[in-house]
Design a protein around this motif. Structure first.
Motif, mmCIF file in Angstrom:
data_model
loop_
_atom_site.group_PDB
_atom_site.id
_atom_site.type_symbol
_atom_site.label_atom_id
_atom_site.label_comp_id
_atom_site.label_asym_id
_atom_site.label_seq_id
_atom_site.Cartn_x
_atom_site.Cartn_y
_atom_site.Cartn_z
ATOM 1 N N PHE A 221 -3.420 -5.834 9.796
ATOM 2 C CA PHE A 221 -3.877 -7.224 9.768
ATOM 3 C C PHE A 221 -3.298 -7.970 8.567
ATOM 4 N N LEU A 222 -3.372 -7.355 7.382
ATOM 5 C CA LEU A 222 -2.868 -8.023 6.180
ATOM 6 C C LEU A 222 -1.358 -8.212 6.222
ATOM 7 N N ARG A 223 -0.642 -7.237 6.727
ATOM 8 C CA ARG A 223 0.812 -7.384 6.848
ATOM 9 C C ARG A 223 1.159 -8.501 7.824
ATOM 10 N N ALA A 224 0.432 -8.559 8.949
ATOM 11 C CA ALA A 224 0.712 -9.599 9.934
ATOM 12 C C ALA A 224 0.321 -10.985 9.406
ATOM 13 N N HIS A 225 -0.744 -11.020 8.574
ATOM 14 C CA HIS A 225 -1.212 -12.308 8.059
ATOM 15 C C HIS A 225 -0.279 -12.863 6.983
ATOM 16 N N PHE A 226 0.108 -12.016 6.055
ATOM 17 C CA PHE A 226 0.941 -12.482 4.949
ATOM 18 C C PHE A 226 2.438 -12.409 5.237
ATOM 19 N N TYR A 227 2.814 -11.546 6.167
ATOM 20 C CA TYR A 227 4.233 -11.381 6.494
ATOM 21 C C TYR A 227 4.409 -11.383 8.014
ATOM 22 N N PRO A 228 4.241 -12.552 8.641
ATOM 23 C CA PRO A 228 4.395 -12.619 10.104
ATOM 24 C C PRO A 228 5.787 -12.174 10.528
ATOM 25 N N ALA A 229 5.852 -11.565 11.716
ATOM 26 C CA ALA A 229 7.109 -11.001 12.208
ATOM 27 C C ALA A 229 8.165 -12.083 12.393
ATOM 28 N N THR A 235 11.475 -11.928 4.716
ATOM 29 C CA THR A 235 10.037 -12.155 4.909
ATOM 30 C C THR A 235 9.248 -10.859 5.003
ATOM 31 N N ARG A 236 9.923 -9.720 5.006
ATOM 32 C CA ARG A 236 9.221 -8.455 5.128
ATOM 33 C C ARG A 236 8.644 -8.037 3.774
ATOM 34 N N PRO A 237 7.487 -7.355 3.771
ATOM 35 C CA PRO A 237 6.863 -6.980 2.496
ATOM 36 C C PRO A 237 7.698 -5.985 1.710
ATOM 37 N N GLY A 238 7.723 -6.156 0.395
ATOM 38 C CA GLY A 238 8.443 -5.232 -0.468
ATOM 39 C C GLY A 238 7.542 -4.101 -0.934
ATOM 40 N N ILE A 239 8.027 -3.334 -1.912
ATOM 41 C CA ILE A 239 7.283 -2.164 -2.379
ATOM 42 C C ILE A 239 5.935 -2.563 -2.972
ATOM 43 N N TRP A 319 5.780 5.700 2.750
ATOM 44 C CA TRP A 319 6.046 5.817 4.200
ATOM 45 C C TRP A 319 7.002 4.723 4.659
ATOM 46 N N GLN A 320 6.718 3.491 4.278
ATOM 47 C CA GLN A 320 7.585 2.398 4.684
ATOM 48 C C GLN A 320 8.956 2.518 4.049
ATOM 49 N N GLY A 321 9.004 2.929 2.771
ATOM 50 C CA GLY A 321 10.291 3.096 2.101
ATOM 51 C C GLY A 321 11.133 4.183 2.751
ATOM 52 N N CYS A 322 10.502 5.306 3.103
ATOM 53 C CA CYS A 322 11.235 6.391 3.755
ATOM 54 C C CYS A 322 11.714 5.978 5.144
#
Length: 328
Positions: A221-229, A235-239, A319-322
């Protein structure tokens, strides 16, 4: 639409699943290692180890308990049970994150299907899938971490992975004062000895639904809210963003599911406190309430926050970084 179909096909491929699992397993190991000393102290508090009850109930208690462990056993004491943790966490985290990718793709095949209920369901199913395959390793880890000077008769009794596994297997076969209870338990354990490695499994499975479901729901939810596709990679979330979102997800999930976690820990060490029989939900809950009231279900929660917030943040971010490094 073609992009969505192509993405779904990639997600369902064996190569994607393997790489997602490897990324998740590595992320889990990194995160667990970072918080291993806190994990040891939390288990001792939750399971009411007699050596450490005097420290429970305050933020400083965790620090003082950690110092006591360090004075008694050094760094090795703070990492006691961590070998079993790593043996468990790699398959556990690997299966969980891999299963989440698969369940999410199945339940949310397109943006039009994206709802909070489906996000929650994907996370809950992923957690349940992982626990089913790795629970015996979790029980062995808890038994190793529960050991202290009072719970063993000598330093040589400090449990190794194999010794803990052997002790669990032998539970229920020793003579007990209650012949009827022992006969009933031995009958069950003799027919299904694998059950000895699933003490507390039912409460763990039930607790996994709110924990994993809430964690992945909050994360998604938070990723979709702050970083919509969008197609723009900027626009993608960083580390740092992934660390923060994962930390919040862990805090929310821990709060929701903690009473069930305490119940689970007490059931898991039931083979030590009551090796003659299986401790059920009702008896365990009554035992916790009679000794500590409602606060008894939240013992060690402060340590839980200290542990789960950085652990979840690290695991989600790694996980996302890998996954990015592996091209998925």
């Amino acid at each position: 639409m073609s992009t969505t179909v192509s993405g779904q096909r990639d997600t369902y491929s064996l190569g994607y699943a393997i790489r997602s699992g490897l990324a998740g397993g590595f992320a889990g190991c990194v995160a667990k290692t970072a918080v291993a000393p806190l994990d040891r102290v939390k288990i001792l508090f939750q399971a009411s180890n007699p050596d450490f009850q005097k420290y429970a109930g305050s933020w400083t208690g965790a620090f003082r308990a950690g110092l006591a462990i360090y004075r008694d056993s050094g760094i090795r004491g703070l990492l006691q049970g961590h070998s079993a943790t790593l043996l468990r966490i790699f398959p556990y985290a690997g299966i969980k994150f891999m299963a989440y990718d698969q369940w999410r793709a199945f339940l949310i095949p397109s943006e039009g299907h994206e709802t909070n209920l489906r996000r929650f369901s994907a996370g809950a199913l992923a957690g349940m899938t992982s626990v089913t395959f790795t629970y015996p390793l979790e029980l062995i880890r808890v038994r190793m971490a529960f050991h202290s000077r009072v719970t063993a008769q000598s330093a040589s009794a400090r449990p190794s992975f194999l010794r803990s596994m052997t002790n669990i297997y032998q539970e229920g076969t020793i003579s007990q004062t209650s012949a009827a209870s022992a006969a009933s338990s031995s009958h069950i354990f003799d027919r299904f000895p694998i059950l000895k490695f699933y003490r507390g499994f039912t409460v763990t499975m039930v607790g996994m639904i709110p924990y994993a479901g809430t964690a992945f729901l909050t994360w998604d939810f938070l990723r979709a809210h702050f970083y919509p596709a969008r197609d723009d990679i900027s626009t993608r979330p960083g580390i740092v963003a992934n660390l923060a979102i994962g930390a919040v997800a862990g805090a929310v999930a821990q709060t929701v599911s903690y009473p069930l976690e305490v119940t689970r820990r007490r059931m898991q060490v039931g083979g030590i406190t009551r090796p003659d029989r299986w401790l059920g939900w009702g008896e365990t809950i009554r035992m916790i309430y009679s000794s500590g009231g409602l606060r008894g279900f939240y013992v060690g929660l402060s340590i839980g926050y200290l542990k789960i917030i950085p652990m979840n943040g690290i695991s989600f971010a790694v996980w996302q970084g890998c996954k990015w490094l592996m091209g998925i």
